[in-house]
Write an enzyme that holds these catalytic residues in place. Sequence first.
Site, short mmCIF file in Angstrom:
data_model
loop_
_atom_site.label_atom_id
_atom_site.label_comp_id
_atom_site.label_asym_id
_atom_site.label_seq_id
_atom_site.Cartn_x
_atom_site.Cartn_y
_atom_site.Cartn_z
N HIS A 32 44.18 39.98 44.33
CA HIS A 32 43.12 41.37 44.18
C HIS A 32 44.12 42.52 43.48
CE1 HIS A 32 40.14 43.99 46.24
NE2 HIS A 32 40.68 44.44 45.13
N HIS A 34 43.94 45.03 40.10
CA HIS A 34 42.97 45.50 39.06
C HIS A 34 44.14 46.01 37.91
CE1 HIS A 34 39.11 45.79 40.85
NE2 HIS A 34 39.71 45.88 42.21
N HIS A 212 33.55 42.19 45.00
CA HIS A 212 34.06 43.36 46.17
C HIS A 212 32.84 43.38 46.92
CE1 HIS A 212 37.05 44.07 43.32
NE2 HIS A 212 37.35 45.11 43.80
N GLU A 215 34.04 46.72 51.66
CA GLU A 215 35.08 47.96 51.63
C GLU A 215 34.56 49.20 52.09
OE1 GLU A 215 37.95 50.08 48.61
OE2 GLU A 215 36.24 49.13 47.90
N ASP A 293 45.66 45.85 45.07
CA ASP A 293 44.54 46.56 44.63
C ASP A 293 44.47 47.40 43.12
OD1 ASP A 293 41.56 47.18 44.21
OD2 ASP A 293 41.70 48.54 46.13
N ASP A 294 45.03 48.84 43.47
CA ASP A 294 45.18 49.56 42.32
C ASP A 294 46.69 50.23 42.72
OD1 ASP A 294 42.65 49.59 40.47
OD2 ASP A 294 42.26 49.91 42.62
#
Length: 352
Positions: A32, A34, A212, A215, A293-294
């Site tokens: 996961h 991005h 997703h 969350e 994630d980011d």
Amino acid sequence: MAEPTTTRPDFARIDAQRLPELLRVMPKAELHMHIEGSLEPELIFALARRNGVDVPYADVEELRKAYAFTDLQSFLDIYYAGASVLLREQDFYDMAWAYLERAAADNVVHTEMFFDPQTHTARGVSMQTVIDGLHRACVDAREQLGVSALLILCFLRHLSEREAFETLEQALPLRDKFIGVGLDSSELGHPPEKFARVFARCRELGLRLVAHAGEEGPPAYVWSALDVLKVERIDHGVRSVQDPELMERLARDRIPLTVCPLSNLKLCVFAQLSEHNLGALLDAGLVATVNSDDPAYFGGYVNQNFTETFAAIGLQAQHAWQLAANSFEGSFIDDVAKRAYRDRLDQVFASF
């Protein structure tokens, strides 16, 4: 997904003081991440200069100070602004390569990277430019870094079903360069059902499916992702603990959850990292994994997610092994590769 037969290491023999080192050196998969979210401020400014793009910040430090997110939407606003510097194939290559070098340094041996083509095609960048640049970096990573890297195309859920279908059709001529599709962006107000027909088409095409859910959205979104979209993995999923029946389902069916602790903290899903429920997910027998994630925006790549979360909630060596083993189990590589990575994992634990 059937649970693999495993022989666990003797965790009692592992020195607890060496746990941070073990977290750093153990092989792991990241499921996961991005790729646009790995775009560091320094590279944003470098690409802006190269492409003649104006960035609405004076310098790197001013841009970093803007990373004061209060929720998912406040993050997405600056995320899309940062992506505006990506125009040419080499830009996408450079972005992916920067992440893959960091992944290799964190002993990520396999990664499945999300990318958001609609963020770029809306600006006039072609689908081929996006995918060719990212895919070329994936090929080079295997040869030069020893990192296996695959691509998952994500639909932006705040856009329409029609636009998602158009994106899929644009990408199909490049079908051999990505393995699956996902669903990301603003969760609230955009339930999985909105994309039921798109995912049905992707399933017909043999693409792997993730989404997703859970969350910011409720456990009901996780149920819908599983039963309507028929995904194989849930990205995030931390709100599943609010629904005991859902937790039983996730554990029974071995549905992987790609959990992102520092992202959850930054976006106020949890007020403090010490409140994170990763331990509860593992104790319930779920196939939970740790991911970044980011990372450029949320303050840490995958090893930092491991070390800070373990320190905050008191996880131990057996949890480290389980999370790494789960990351391989939940990946979209074949069983032979999974066994090989598991063997490497066990060797590292044996050396401690």
